[in-house]
Design a protein around this motif. Structure first.
Motif, mmCIF file in Angstrom:
data_model
loop_
_atom_site.group_PDB
_atom_site.id
_atom_site.type_symbol
_atom_site.label_atom_id
_atom_site.label_comp_id
_atom_site.label_asym_id
_atom_site.label_seq_id
_atom_site.Cartn_x
_atom_site.Cartn_y
_atom_site.Cartn_z
ATOM 1 N N SER A 156 0.818 -1.223 0.000
ATOM 2 C CA SER A 156 0.000 0.000 0.000
ATOM 3 C C SER A 156 0.848 1.268 0.000
ATOM 4 O O SER A 156 0.315 2.363 -0.211
ATOM 5 C CB SER A 156 -0.932 0.016 1.216
ATOM 6 N N LYS A 162 1.586 6.514 -1.711
ATOM 7 C CA LYS A 162 0.589 5.774 -0.950
ATOM 8 C C LYS A 162 -0.616 5.396 -1.806
ATOM 9 O O LYS A 162 -1.029 6.152 -2.683
ATOM 10 C CB LYS A 162 0.101 6.613 0.237
ATOM 11 N N LEU A 163 -1.159 4.237 -1.517
ATOM 12 C CA LEU A 163 -2.435 3.806 -2.085
ATOM 13 C C LEU A 163 -3.512 4.155 -1.063
ATOM 14 O O LEU A 163 -3.771 3.397 -0.131
ATOM 15 C CB LEU A 163 -2.414 2.300 -2.369
ATOM 16 N N TYR A 167 -9.593 -1.113 1.376
ATOM 17 C CA TYR A 167 -9.447 -2.413 0.716
ATOM 18 C C TYR A 167 -10.750 -2.909 0.121
ATOM 19 O O TYR A 167 -10.756 -3.677 -0.852
ATOM 20 C CB TYR A 167 -8.877 -3.442 1.698
ATOM 21 N N CYS A 182 1.044 -4.318 -5.775
ATOM 22 C CA CYS A 182 0.066 -3.292 -5.416
ATOM 23 C C CYS A 182 -1.142 -3.492 -6.323
ATOM 24 O O CYS A 182 -0.983 -3.593 -7.551
ATOM 25 C CB CYS A 182 0.658 -1.898 -5.605
ATOM 26 N N ASN A 210 -0.310 -4.006 3.613
ATOM 27 C CA ASN A 210 -1.615 -4.160 4.243
ATOM 28 C C ASN A 210 -2.052 -5.613 4.144
ATOM 29 O O ASN A 210 -1.714 -6.295 3.165
ATOM 30 C CB ASN A 210 -2.666 -3.285 3.567
ATOM 31 N N ARG A 295 -1.864 -3.229 9.152
ATOM 32 C CA ARG A 295 -0.785 -2.669 8.339
ATOM 33 C C ARG A 295 0.554 -2.980 8.989
ATOM 34 O O ARG A 295 0.671 -2.967 10.214
ATOM 35 C CB ARG A 295 -0.942 -1.143 8.208
#
Length: 361
Positions: A156, A162-163, A167, A182, A210, A295
């Motif tokens: 992530s 960052k994503l 989720y 990813c 994550n 995480r």
């Protein structure tokens, strides 16, 4: 040196980075589990080195051998031993640091604790040891298949990239379609480019993995000291390069009021559920049946291809030169390790619950 984890489903790993082999002995696995060798090998393939130019170029087939505990494709309820031979060791890459302490490595602390150390790739402190964890975790996943529990981890974050998507809105299966793991292809490419640029500079960078666990029955976990989230935290923090763990709302939860953060219960056809899941599927250290999510933060890999000042065993100032083959960012290959350790925690919790006399399934 403690190299074991688990109370009932107990694993003990062995081997060093540049030794003959690495492996694991699993005690407490139930009898009659279908031993899917292809699946276990596929999990090891997800972790093995040399997958792309953004991972270490050490070439290892990581093909495992079963030494005991399996007959005619099924587990026998006896100890299971699995082993992977090391093939592509280059111990000479480490001869120059035989008496030097590499910055942020375990060289100094191992020397202080044991009075000796295997300097070849870090020996027992090397992430090569996680081959054994992934093999054992793959078997734990096969046990969890019996109750339809699924575990999906993905990258992530890499550096500051960052994503920022929940989720629930992601197709997690897409994580396996790119080298970074990813599930967002556009961000995955940016992460790949960042890791590749870092590699070219002889540097390293950290990231976040994550993990989401679905299908966990309510009631798993031991209150007080062996809380389910405490076991998950211990398992994740035992992985090389991990610097942080948070589950549910984590640190962001401190910015909320209790009236916002409380997960309100409701009944859905006789099943107790919650409208929100800031608890991360765990309350009072016990699973509540909702998705478990957490995480894991990984530091930049300590070995970099740049000269750094340090000390040797005699206290002399030395220049440590980076050599060998190393990941510029560990998180792409850490995904199956996180999944494997999560599976080991859940299977052990499941078997402990069964031993307590109250079956949840």
């Amino acid at each position: 040196m403690s190299s074991s984890y688990g109370k009932i489903f107990k694993i003990s790993t062995f081997g060093e980075s540049h030794g003959a082999a690495v492996g694991v002995i699993i005690d407490g696995c139930p009898a009659g589990i279908d031993f899917d060798q292809e699946f276990i090998q596929s999990e090891l393939d997800r972790r093995k080195p040399g997958q792309s130019r953004i991972t270490t170029q050490r070439k290892e087939a990581d093909e495992f051998q079963v030494l005991s505990g399996v007959f005619e494709g099924k587990t026998q309820g006896t100890p299971i031993a699995m082993m992977v031979w090391n093939g592509d060791q280059r111990s000479k890459d480490y001869s120059h640091i035989s008496e030097q302490f590499r910055p942020s490595h375990a060289d100094y602390t191992y020397q202080v604790k044991y009075g000796t150390r295997d300097y070849r790739g870090g020996g027992r402190s090397s992430a090569r040891e996680t081959v054994a964890r992934v093999a054992a975790g793959a078997l734990a996943k096969l046990v969890l298949r019996q109750i339809n529990v699924e575990i999906h981890a993905y990258v992530s974050q890499v550096g500051k990239l960052k994503l920022d998507k929940p989720y629930q809105g992601l197709d997690l299966s897409k994580a396996e379609e790119n080298a970074v793991r990813c599930p967002d292809p556009e961000i995955a490419q940016k992460m790949f480019d960042l890791i590749d640029e870092t590699r070219k500079k002889g540097d390293s960078i950290g990231g976040v993995v994550n993990c989401v666990i679905t299908g966990t029955p309510a009631g798993l976990g031991e209150p007080v000291f062996d809380k389910l989230h405490a076991e998950l935290g211990k398992a994740m923090l035992s992985i090389n390069a991990v610097k942080g763990f948070e589950y549910g709302s984590g640190f962001e939860g401190v910015e909320m009021y209790g009236s916002e953060h409380n997960d309100l219960f409701y009944d859905e056809n006789g099943v107790v559920k919650t409208h929100t899941n800031y608890s991360g599927g765990i309350q009072g250290g016990i699973s509540n049946g909702a998705d478990i999510y957490f995480r894991v933060a990984f530091k930049p890999v300590a070995t970099i291809m740049q000269d750094q000042e340090s000390l040797d065993q005699n206290g002399n100032v030395v220049t440590v030169s980076g050599k060998g083959r190393h990941d510029p960012c560990v998180v792409p290959r850490a995904v199956p390790i996180v999944e494997g350790m999560a599976a080991l925690v859940l299977v052990d919790a499941l078997l402990r619950q069964r031993a307590s006399g109250r079956l949840l399934i």
